[in-house]
Design a protein around this motif. Sequence first.
Motif, PDB file in Angstrom:
ATOM      1  N   SER A   1       0.842  -1.196   0.000  1.00  0.00           N
ATOM      2  CA  SER A   1       0.000   0.000   0.000  1.00  0.00           C
ATOM      3  C   SER A   1       0.877   1.246   0.000  1.00  0.00           C
TER       4      SER A   1
ATOM      5  N   SER B   1       0.566   5.694   0.131  1.00  0.00           N
ATOM      6  CA  SER B   1      -0.190   6.948   0.156  1.00  0.00           C
ATOM      7  C   SER B   1       0.552   7.930  -0.730  1.00  0.00           C
TER       8      SER B   1
ATOM      9  N   GLU C   1      -2.153  13.632  -0.140  1.00  0.00           N
ATOM     10  CA  GLU C   1      -2.711  13.725   1.207  1.00  0.00           C
ATOM     11  C   GLU C   1      -3.961  12.858   1.387  1.00  0.00           C
TER      12      GLU C   1
ATOM     13  N   HIS D   1      -4.837   6.980  -1.448  1.00  0.00           N
ATOM     14  CA  HIS D   1      -4.165   5.797  -0.909  1.00  0.00           C
ATOM     15  C   HIS D   1      -4.414   4.629  -1.867  1.00  0.00           C
TER      16      HIS D   1
ATOM     17  N   SER E   1      -3.816   0.494  -2.724  1.00  0.00           N
ATOM     18  CA  SER E   1      -3.504  -0.748  -2.024  1.00  0.00           C
ATOM     19  C   SER E   1      -3.772  -1.936  -2.939  1.00  0.00           C
TER      20      SER E   1
ATOM     21  N   HIS F   1      -7.461  -7.671  -3.974  1.00  0.00           N
ATOM     22  CA  HIS F   1      -7.958  -6.311  -4.190  1.00  0.00           C
ATOM     23  C   HIS F   1      -6.862  -5.463  -4.833  1.00  0.00           C
TER      24      HIS F   1
ATOM     25  N   LEU G   1      -6.923  -1.351  -5.522  1.00  0.00           N
ATOM     26  CA  LEU G   1      -7.874  -0.246  -5.454  1.00  0.00           C
ATOM     27  C   LEU G   1      -7.211   1.070  -5.055  1.00  0.00           C
TER      28      LEU G   1
ATOM     29  N   ASN H   1      -8.182   4.578  -2.876  1.00  0.00           N
ATOM     30  CA  ASN H   1      -9.093   5.296  -1.974  1.00  0.00           C
ATOM     31  C   ASN H   1      -8.831   6.780  -2.131  1.00  0.00           C
TER      32      ASN H   1
ATOM     33  N   ARG I   1     -13.839   4.588  -3.237  1.00  0.00           N
ATOM     34  CA  ARG I   1     -12.907   3.475  -3.321  1.00  0.00           C
ATOM     35  C   ARG I   1     -13.238   2.797  -4.635  1.00  0.00           C
TER      36      ARG I   1
ATOM     37  N   ARG J   1     -18.074   5.987   0.209  1.00  0.00           N
ATOM     38  CA  ARG J   1     -18.018   5.573   1.617  1.00  0.00           C
ATOM     39  C   ARG J   1     -17.980   6.775   2.549  1.00  0.00           C
TER      40      ARG J   1
END
Lengths: 141, 461
Positions: free
Chosen positions: B72, B74, B77, B80, B82, B102, B104, B106, B120, B168
């Motif tokens: 993962s 970042s 800011e 993210h 992963s 997965h 993806l 975010n 996401r 989300r």
Amino acid sequence: MRHRLYLLLLVLTLVWLPPASSMALEIASHPAVNKSRLSVTELRAIFSMRLTHWSDSTPITVFVLPSGHPLHKEFSKKVLKLFPHQLQTAWDRLVYSGTGKAPTVVKSEEEMQYLLTVTPGAIGYIDKSIKHENLNIIRRR
Amino acid sequence: MKISILLDGVSRSVFALLLLWQPLAYSVELAEELRFSGFVSQAAIHTSDNNYFGNSDDDVSLDYREVGAVLSVSVWENTHFSTLVLSRKAGHNSDGSLKVDHLLVNYNFLNSYDHTVGVRAGRLKSSYGWYNETRDVPFTRPGIFIAQSIYTDRVRNSYYFQDGIHLRGEHRFNLDTLSWHLGYHRPNVDEDEFVDVSPIPGIDETKSKDSWSAGLIYDYDAGKFRLGLFLEDKNFDEIFNDRIKFPQIGIPGTPFKANDLTIENLFRNFKLNNQRFVLSAEYNTERWSFVAELSRTFVDVDIDMNQDSSDVFLAFGSAEPFALDDPDLATSLPAEFANLTSLNFDQKVDSLAYYFQTIYRAGASWDILLRYDVFHFDEDKKNGKKLAEDFKFNFVLYPNHAYYAKDLTIGTGWYINPDWLVRFEWHYIDGTGWVTSADNPDRDDSSRYWNMIATQVSYRF
């Protein structure tokens, strides 16, 4: 005689039981973190790894002691109002579902203190008895 | 490493790769925000009857292992990335090949102390119940297996993996948290699973269509009490072979014997709609967790008959062409097929699944699991009795106990340290509702009552 016994017990209780709010730990951050107070909501946002940056855009680095460490248990239960197993479950869920990252687990209180001092944006917790001139202490609001 | 002997092919190379990477992960923070971690597990399973995850019947199956690696990073800011790459071997159901579990991104467009709202997108796992998103990670499960009624592995690849986007949110109020998601996705289809669970033989191809999900979780008093409600709506189109063989049916007095009967172009395709809601509850104390989850699944199969096909009536021995809605159909067919008209081609199935689970943490490193788990393929037809009869007309006939399962589980876990976990489990099971046909090709030969003991060693880094 019996009244005196009760009185003695009462006094002893008051002396022995610290007030509910007192703790053997302090929430501490890197000295450049410009926060002196945080509410429980704010602390939960940080330690549940949801909030990733301070308001000045410095990344937040969260340090914790291992799950079984007494200081971690106290921090988890008294500050975040969570049992350590709940915190661990939430972090595992973040990492393995790809939603976020887990905090960095440090090996000892000494390592925690050192890393808080040298890592900009870092937050963690330390034993109250430890000298902490080089750290920013955060009170709970 | 003895364990590496048990790993085959790709798994072995992944395992070796992970071992090589392990020191790297400890010593090098590849970049400030780049994280690498992973896990390896190996189980041994023995069953008194029926195969579960390999040839476990009166034998010991070592065919259940998981090797996973999470990377993962970042980037900005609020962004993210992963990915979790997984090799999962589970009997004949999962072959151990590398799969993207997965992959993806975010992105949070709102992130404050009180609120987090974002999207996401990518390859996601179905976000229902307490365990699905991390179902293949041994350290997130309360036992070697999660409750099979709700988290059945029989359709895992098709129902739980999806490409899509989730909106989300999470809202924090002092000690309470409200989280939610709304999702749009296309499920990933595993053809073999649809062939296994289909009541009708001859599925050639399954296509996923637009599907939806929603979830709402309320954590009260810092999660001491948690309540979740999850909704899912999945859609598939199934396309049939030109020729369908009906293994169960022969026609006395005609040349058609069992397995001989072949009908061309009987079905064009069918639409499968799967709607599900899951209600989840959890109560936590320092040593105890009490968990209950309930799932209702409504499956609606809308079959498109090809009524023009002359093969239809010829195959059923009728002298004259007929239409399926012909009122005289019953009299124009041989007696054995007099009730063919009662075939319900808009088949509805209403599944019920629930379990109760207690976890007791005896100390920092020991836990004990007790669970009672119930699954009914069709809630109106408990114990499969009526159902197996109804399904006679759907040409694949399983024993009654293939339509339900009740599983009593007692287990214990020992964390040797936070990174090593050993589990033992005993299951007493009535029914075969969630065992796969892949592991048990002859379901007539399966047993209603059976026991399973299993152990699993897991390591993470």
